[in-house]
Design a protein around this motif. Structure first.
Motif, mmCIF file in Angstrom:
data_model
loop_
_atom_site.group_PDB
_atom_site.id
_atom_site.type_symbol
_atom_site.label_atom_id
_atom_site.label_comp_id
_atom_site.label_asym_id
_atom_site.label_seq_id
_atom_site.Cartn_x
_atom_site.Cartn_y
_atom_site.Cartn_z
ATOM 1 N N LEU A 129 6.908 9.699 -1.928
ATOM 2 C CA LEU A 129 8.051 9.566 -1.042
ATOM 3 C C LEU A 129 9.299 10.108 -1.723
ATOM 4 C CD1 LEU A 129 7.430 5.861 0.059
ATOM 5 C CD2 LEU A 129 6.951 7.904 1.425
ATOM 6 N N PRO A 130 10.279 10.570 -0.955
ATOM 7 C CA PRO A 130 11.562 10.930 -1.572
ATOM 8 C C PRO A 130 12.205 9.690 -2.169
ATOM 9 C CG PRO A 130 11.713 10.945 0.830
ATOM 10 C CD PRO A 130 10.274 10.785 0.499
ATOM 11 N N PRO A 131 13.061 9.850 -3.190
ATOM 12 C CA PRO A 131 13.602 8.682 -3.901
ATOM 13 C C PRO A 131 14.267 7.653 -2.996
ATOM 14 C CG PRO A 131 14.106 10.686 -5.104
ATOM 15 C CD PRO A 131 13.504 11.118 -3.805
ATOM 16 N N LEU A 188 12.753 3.884 -2.874
ATOM 17 C CA LEU A 188 13.593 2.765 -3.298
ATOM 18 C C LEU A 188 13.777 1.758 -2.166
ATOM 19 C CD1 LEU A 188 16.234 4.740 -5.359
ATOM 20 C CD2 LEU A 188 14.641 3.051 -6.251
ATOM 21 N N ARG A 189 13.821 2.246 -0.932
ATOM 22 C CA ARG A 189 13.921 1.335 0.211
ATOM 23 C C ARG A 189 12.640 0.506 0.337
ATOM 24 N NH1 ARG A 189 14.594 4.846 3.812
ATOM 25 N NH2 ARG A 189 16.856 4.957 3.620
ATOM 26 N N VAL A 190 11.490 1.143 0.105
ATOM 27 C CA VAL A 190 10.228 0.401 0.158
ATOM 28 C C VAL A 190 10.194 -0.650 -0.946
ATOM 29 C CG1 VAL A 190 7.722 0.583 -0.134
ATOM 30 C CG2 VAL A 190 8.945 2.285 1.242
ATOM 31 N N HIS A 217 2.636 5.845 -3.227
ATOM 32 C CA HIS A 217 3.732 6.624 -3.815
ATOM 33 C C HIS A 217 3.596 6.699 -5.331
ATOM 34 C CE1 HIS A 217 7.757 7.888 -5.001
ATOM 35 N NE2 HIS A 217 7.875 6.767 -5.693
ATOM 36 N N VAL A 218 3.353 5.546 -5.972
ATOM 37 C CA VAL A 218 3.278 5.496 -7.439
ATOM 38 C C VAL A 218 2.097 6.301 -7.967
ATOM 39 C CG1 VAL A 218 2.922 3.957 -9.414
ATOM 40 C CG2 VAL A 218 4.484 3.292 -7.587
ATOM 41 N N GLN A 269 0.826 -1.199 0.000
ATOM 42 C CA GLN A 269 0.000 0.000 0.000
ATOM 43 C C GLN A 269 0.863 1.254 0.000
ATOM 44 O OE1 GLN A 269 -3.558 -0.243 -0.165
ATOM 45 N NE2 GLN A 269 -3.077 1.793 -0.925
ATOM 46 N N GLN A 270 1.964 1.223 0.737
ATOM 47 C CA GLN A 270 2.867 2.372 0.788
ATOM 48 C C GLN A 270 3.443 2.661 -0.596
ATOM 49 O OE1 GLN A 270 6.042 1.888 3.621
ATOM 50 N NE2 GLN A 270 6.535 4.070 3.667
#
Length: 358
Positions: free
Chosen positions: A108-110, A114-116, A101-102, A96-97
């Motif tokens: 979210l910041p990059p 990318l961590r997610v 973002h998408v 969901q997070q």
């Protein structure tokens, strides 16, 4: 065999220790940790003997003979550290997070997005292995990765060049210069040290930068070009359906030169010439993976995108990911290529050659 009491992975253990799971649990398949390595090993062992014999000769002692086996081994070690089952909500929350973002609901910041992506890919690989939908990287994420990996390459370049020749690059960074400026200074300094050594370093740096990007969820086959569909907690556990279509394949057998330096050479063998760099050659593209497989992927992607060859039979396909690098006289630049150019007999699907390009 049943899990013993006080084992947090088992139902009895969770009850005795008063561990209350958050919603339904998802259990790791028995071979989730080992299957990727076994597949990579089988792929390697299916290669011709001369490919196996020459693979890994430039690697440290004890290292796996291929990048795929090395990544699969690392995944196996990390996978085995995780419990046999986790709450489904751990995966749902990450999904969901990323969806928020998408879709722009909660961007979210990059570095965070990318961590997610990385965490979700890992959890899916461990607990829900198999093909799935995957969104492509955003321009902001790609730019952040490029900058981060360029910084890594510059840092290695400064160390490689030593205190005298690496000093200008370090000073440029210290004074607030961009990483592009640092790279330019390192390139100039490297030309003073010796172009041969610089080419060797730049090749390794380019391969490391590409490997860092590839590590973001490419441990198994997936449809990376498909959009990530909005998810809700109730439907998140259902696996997405990968839609496969029929493609008109390339004709690899029609073109066989009857004279010249490539007389009688099969097109597969000719394209695989671009799997290796030729330092003494003019600028050319070098595939990171098998050239034939990448070319077939590019051909199918062109059909997906509706891209047609021009009148001369040239087809250039943007791949949305790094597929190769600059070789030959341009190898010192460390330039990475994200497209594939296929040369065809005009008006046909008969391939002449293929190579990575900008």
């Amino acid at each position: 065999m049943d899990d013993p009491p006080f084992n947090s992975n088992g139902t009895l253990g969770r009850l005795v220790t008063f561990q209350v799971p958050k919603g339904p649990m998802v259990r790791r398949p028995p071979d989730a940790c080992t299957a990727p390595y076994e597949r990579a090993k089988a792929d390697f062992e299916n290669q011709p003997w001369y490919v196996r014999w020459t693979s890994g000769t430039d690697r440290p002692v004890g290292a796996e003979p291929t990048d795929a086996m090395g990544r699969a081994k690392q995944f196996r070690e990390e996978c085995q550290k995780w419990p046999d089952e986790i709450p489904q909500s751990m995966i749902d929350d990450k999904r969901q997070q990323l969806t928020d973002h998408v879709t722009g609901k909660s961007p979210l910041p990059p570095e965070e997005s990318l961590r997610v992506r990385r965490d979700l890919d890992f959890l899916e690989d461990v607990y829900n292995p198999g093909p799935r939908w995957q969104s492509t990287l955003s321009p902001q994420e790609q730019a952040w990765l490029d900058e981060r990996n360029l910084r890594w390459g510059n840092t290695m370049g400064i160390a490689f060049l030593g205190p005298i020749y690496g000093g200008p690059g370090a000073l440029t960074r210290l004074l607030g210069g961009s990483e592009q400026a640092v790279a330019g200074v390192n390139q100039l300094s490297g030309s003073l040290v010796g172009i041969g050594r610089t080419r060797t370093f730049e090749r390794l740096a380019a391969e490391r930068r590409a490997a860092a990007i590839e590590a973001l969820g490419k441990s198994r086959e997936m449809n990376r070009g498909a959009p990530l569909q909005p998810l809700d907690p109730a439907g998140a556990a259902r696996a997405g359906t990968v839609i496969r279509r029929k493609y008109a394949p390339l004709d690899w057998d029609a073109v066989v030169p009857k004279k010249g330096p490539y007389k009688g050479e099969k097109r597969e063998d000719h394209v695989r010439r671009h799997n290796q760099d030729v330092p003494g050659k003019d600028e050319h593209g070098v595939f990171y993976k098998d050239g034939v497989a990448t070319t077939n992927q590019a051909w199918e992607r062109a059909q997906d995108l509706g891209i047609k060859p021009d009148a001369s039979g040239t087809l250039r396909v943007p791949m949305g990911e790094i597929v190769g690098r600059a070789g030959g006289a341009a190898s010192a630049t460390g330039e990475l290529f994200r497209s594939v150019e296929i040369k065809l007999v005009p008006g046909t699907n008969q391939i002449i050659t293929s190579y990575p390009v900008k």
